[in-house]
Design a protein around this motif. Structure first.
Motif, PDB file in Angstrom:
ATOM      1  N   GLU A 135       0.853  -1.191   0.000  1.00  0.00           N
ATOM      2  CA  GLU A 135       0.000   0.000   0.000  1.00  0.00           C
ATOM      3  C   GLU A 135       0.887   1.238   0.000  1.00  0.00           C
ATOM      4  O   GLU A 135       1.981   1.236   0.568  1.00  0.00           O
ATOM      5  CB  GLU A 135      -0.902   0.003   1.241  1.00  0.00           C
ATOM      6  CG  GLU A 135      -1.933  -1.099   1.246  1.00  0.00           C
ATOM      7  CD  GLU A 135      -2.927  -0.961   0.108  1.00  0.00           C
ATOM      8  OE1 GLU A 135      -3.363   0.179  -0.181  1.00  0.00           O
ATOM      9  OE2 GLU A 135      -3.255  -1.989  -0.507  1.00  0.00           O
ATOM     10  N   VAL A 136       0.413   2.314  -0.615  1.00  0.00           N
ATOM     11  CA  VAL A 136       1.220   3.523  -0.726  1.00  0.00           C
ATOM     12  C   VAL A 136       1.546   4.103   0.654  1.00  0.00           C
ATOM     13  O   VAL A 136       2.619   4.677   0.857  1.00  0.00           O
ATOM     14  CB  VAL A 136       0.534   4.569  -1.635  1.00  0.00           C
ATOM     15  CG1 VAL A 136      -0.698   5.149  -0.984  1.00  0.00           C
ATOM     16  CG2 VAL A 136       1.505   5.678  -2.014  1.00  0.00           C
ATOM     17  N   LEU A 168      10.161  -0.468  -5.230  1.00  0.00           N
ATOM     18  CA  LEU A 168      10.287  -1.102  -6.543  1.00  0.00           C
ATOM     19  C   LEU A 168       8.998  -1.822  -6.919  1.00  0.00           C
ATOM     20  O   LEU A 168       8.481  -1.640  -8.023  1.00  0.00           O
ATOM     21  CB  LEU A 168      11.471  -2.079  -6.544  1.00  0.00           C
ATOM     22  CG  LEU A 168      11.654  -2.905  -7.817  1.00  0.00           C
ATOM     23  CD1 LEU A 168      12.016  -2.008  -8.981  1.00  0.00           C
ATOM     24  CD2 LEU A 168      12.720  -3.956  -7.600  1.00  0.00           C
ATOM     25  N   ARG A 169       8.451  -2.622  -6.018  1.00  0.00           N
ATOM     26  CA  ARG A 169       7.219  -3.354  -6.318  1.00  0.00           C
ATOM     27  C   ARG A 169       6.061  -2.394  -6.570  1.00  0.00           C
ATOM     28  O   ARG A 169       5.283  -2.566  -7.495  1.00  0.00           O
ATOM     29  CB  ARG A 169       6.882  -4.311  -5.166  1.00  0.00           C
ATOM     30  CG  ARG A 169       7.773  -5.532  -5.113  1.00  0.00           C
ATOM     31  CD  ARG A 169       7.233  -6.648  -4.222  1.00  0.00           C
ATOM     32  NE  ARG A 169       6.578  -6.232  -2.989  1.00  0.00           N
ATOM     33  CZ  ARG A 169       7.184  -6.081  -1.809  1.00  0.00           C
ATOM     34  NH1 ARG A 169       8.483  -6.307  -1.713  1.00  0.00           N
ATOM     35  NH2 ARG A 169       6.509  -5.710  -0.744  1.00  0.00           N
ATOM     36  N   TYR A 170       5.955  -1.370  -5.735  1.00  0.00           N
ATOM     37  CA  TYR A 170       4.862  -0.407  -5.890  1.00  0.00           C
ATOM     38  C   TYR A 170       4.994   0.349  -7.221  1.00  0.00           C
ATOM     39  O   TYR A 170       4.031   0.467  -7.974  1.00  0.00           O
ATOM     40  CB  TYR A 170       4.844   0.585  -4.723  1.00  0.00           C
ATOM     41  CG  TYR A 170       3.699   1.564  -4.823  1.00  0.00           C
ATOM     42  CD1 TYR A 170       2.434   1.212  -4.393  1.00  0.00           C
ATOM     43  CD2 TYR A 170       3.874   2.823  -5.387  1.00  0.00           C
ATOM     44  CE1 TYR A 170       1.367   2.090  -4.508  1.00  0.00           C
ATOM     45  CE2 TYR A 170       2.820   3.699  -5.507  1.00  0.00           C
ATOM     46  CZ  TYR A 170       1.564   3.331  -5.066  1.00  0.00           C
ATOM     47  OH  TYR A 170       0.511   4.198  -5.193  1.00  0.00           O
ATOM     48  N   GLU A 171       6.194   0.848  -7.492  1.00  0.00           N
ATOM     49  CA  GLU A 171       6.406   1.646  -8.713  1.00  0.00           C
ATOM     50  C   GLU A 171       6.178   0.808  -9.963  1.00  0.00           C
ATOM     51  O   GLU A 171       5.562   1.253 -10.926  1.00  0.00           O
ATOM     52  CB  GLU A 171       7.801   2.255  -8.711  1.00  0.00           C
ATOM     53  CG  GLU A 171       8.071   3.206  -9.859  1.00  0.00           C
ATOM     54  CD  GLU A 171       7.189   4.457  -9.835  1.00  0.00           C
ATOM     55  OE1 GLU A 171       6.788   4.897 -10.931  1.00  0.00           O
ATOM     56  OE2 GLU A 171       6.891   4.987  -8.760  1.00  0.00           O
ATOM     57  N   ALA A 172       6.680  -0.425  -9.959  1.00  0.00           N
ATOM     58  CA  ALA A 172       6.523  -1.290 -11.127  1.00  0.00           C
ATOM     59  C   ALA A 172       5.057  -1.628 -11.365  1.00  0.00           C
ATOM     60  O   ALA A 172       4.609  -1.704 -12.512  1.00  0.00           O
ATOM     61  CB  ALA A 172       7.335  -2.570 -10.940  1.00  0.00           C
ATOM     62  N   ALA A 173       4.294  -1.795 -10.296  1.00  0.00           N
ATOM     63  CA  ALA A 173       2.890  -2.175 -10.444  1.00  0.00           C
ATOM     64  C   ALA A 173       1.988  -0.982 -10.761  1.00  0.00           C
ATOM     65  O   ALA A 173       1.002  -1.125 -11.476  1.00  0.00           O
ATOM     66  CB  ALA A 173       2.404  -2.853  -9.158  1.00  0.00           C
ATOM     67  N   LYS A 174       2.308   0.181 -10.246  1.00  0.00           N
ATOM     68  CA  LYS A 174       1.390   1.322 -10.352  1.00  0.00           C
ATOM     69  C   LYS A 174       1.747   2.304 -11.470  1.00  0.00           C
ATOM     70  O   LYS A 174       0.972   2.536 -12.368  1.00  0.00           O
ATOM     71  CB  LYS A 174       1.317   2.090  -9.021  1.00  0.00           C
ATOM     72  CG  LYS A 174       0.857   1.246  -7.858  1.00  0.00           C
ATOM     73  CD  LYS A 174      -0.569   0.801  -8.032  1.00  0.00           C
ATOM     74  CE  LYS A 174      -1.010   0.006  -6.807  1.00  0.00           C
ATOM     75  NZ  LYS A 174      -2.346  -0.481  -6.918  1.00  0.00           N
ATOM     76  N   ARG A 175       2.937   2.892 -11.404  1.00  0.00           N
ATOM     77  CA  ARG A 175       3.255   3.989 -12.324  1.00  0.00           C
ATOM     78  C   ARG A 175       4.328   3.644 -13.339  1.00  0.00           C
ATOM     79  O   ARG A 175       4.341   4.203 -14.426  1.00  0.00           O
ATOM     80  CB  ARG A 175       3.639   5.240 -11.533  1.00  0.00           C
ATOM     81  CG  ARG A 175       2.463   5.680 -10.652  1.00  0.00           C
ATOM     82  CD  ARG A 175       2.666   6.938  -9.925  1.00  0.00           C
ATOM     83  NE  ARG A 175       2.775   8.089 -10.793  1.00  0.00           N
ATOM     84  CZ  ARG A 175       3.025   9.300 -10.343  1.00  0.00           C
ATOM     85  NH1 ARG A 175       3.174   9.510  -9.053  1.00  0.00           N
ATOM     86  NH2 ARG A 175       3.128  10.306 -11.162  1.00  0.00           N
ATOM     87  N   GLY A 176       5.261   2.785 -12.980  1.00  0.00           N
ATOM     88  CA  GLY A 176       6.282   2.317 -13.923  1.00  0.00           C
ATOM     89  C   GLY A 176       7.222   3.394 -14.425  1.00  0.00           C
ATOM     90  O   GLY A 176       7.662   3.351 -15.577  1.00  0.00           O
ATOM     91  N   ARG A 177       7.576   4.344 -13.591  1.00  0.00           N
ATOM     92  CA  ARG A 177       8.488   5.417 -14.022  1.00  0.00           C
ATOM     93  C   ARG A 177       9.902   4.860 -14.133  1.00  0.00           C
ATOM     94  O   ARG A 177      10.492   4.410 -13.145  1.00  0.00           O
ATOM     95  CB  ARG A 177       8.427   6.591 -13.049  1.00  0.00           C
ATOM     96  CG  ARG A 177       7.056   7.259 -13.069  1.00  0.00           C
ATOM     97  CD  ARG A 177       6.956   8.376 -12.092  1.00  0.00           C
ATOM     98  NE  ARG A 177       6.793   7.844 -10.736  1.00  0.00           N
ATOM     99  CZ  ARG A 177       6.542   8.602  -9.675  1.00  0.00           C
ATOM    100  NH1 ARG A 177       6.440   9.911  -9.792  1.00  0.00           N
ATOM    101  NH2 ARG A 177       6.403   8.055  -8.485  1.00  0.00           N
TER     102      ARG A 177
END
Length: 190
Positions: A135-136, A168-177
């Motif tokens: 969760e964020v 890493l997990r959050y970024e890859a799943a949500k925004r992918g920057r």
């Protein structure tokens, strides 16, 4: 000679349109033609001095404008370097300048390393950190979703390995920057 109110030299009567026409189209050109011999050299000198003055002012304006443009470019360059350093794109200290042979060798290595088949076979950085995205609110960086990539990247250096995995997990799943994912991969490899 007449005055501005349209009266003649004696002031007895106003000039008729015919008299005005004669002044403008007969007497004035005739007077100018008779005095042109004396006026022409003065007109030439005055025109020449105006051209010289315009050239001096033009040179000054170009020189001043070039200096200001160079100042703005230097300032922008230093700001861009600072941003690229903060993002980890540029190294902290520039190395010695490379000659063309070094650049050719480097280009060959990059082309050999980055073949299309290899790109498809390589696992994305997100695959290294398995599991569902957190969760964020549980991320180590407060207000993560409202931050731009340029604001997140400098904060990644102070995170632990587990906290980096969460980001890493959050970024890859949500925004992918890509900027953030690349910086995490760089920090994990160091």
């Amino acid at each position: 000679m007449g005055t501005d109110d349209g009266e003649g030299g004696s002031g007895s009567r106003p000039k008729s349109p015919v008299d005005q026409w004669f002044e403008w189209f007969v007497y004035a050109p005739l007077g100018f033609a008779l005095d042109a011999r004396q006026l022409f050299p003065r007109f030439v000198d005055r025109g020449r001095s105006q051209v010289v003055l315009a050239r001096v002012v033009g040179r000054y304006a170009v020189k001043r404008g070039s200096k200001r443009a160079n100042d703005y470019l230097e300032q922008s360059s230093s700001q861009m370097s600072a941003v690229l350093h903060a993002l980890g794109v540029l190294p902290d200290e520039p190395g010695p300048p490379a000659d063309q042979a070094d650049l050719d060798d480097f280009e060959g290595e990059v082309l050999t390393f980055e073949t299309p088949a290899r790109r498809h076979d390589a696992a994305p950085p997100a695959a290294e950190a398995a599991g569902p995205p957190p969760e964020v609110g549980s991320l180590a960086i407060p207000d993560y979703d409202n931050l731009s990539a340029s604001q997140v990247v400098p904060r990644l250096g102070g995170l632990s390995s587990a906290e980096l995995d969460d980001v890493l997990r959050y970024e890859a799943a949500k925004r992918g920057r890509k900027t953030i994912l690349s910086k995490i991969a760089q920090l994990r490899s160091a």
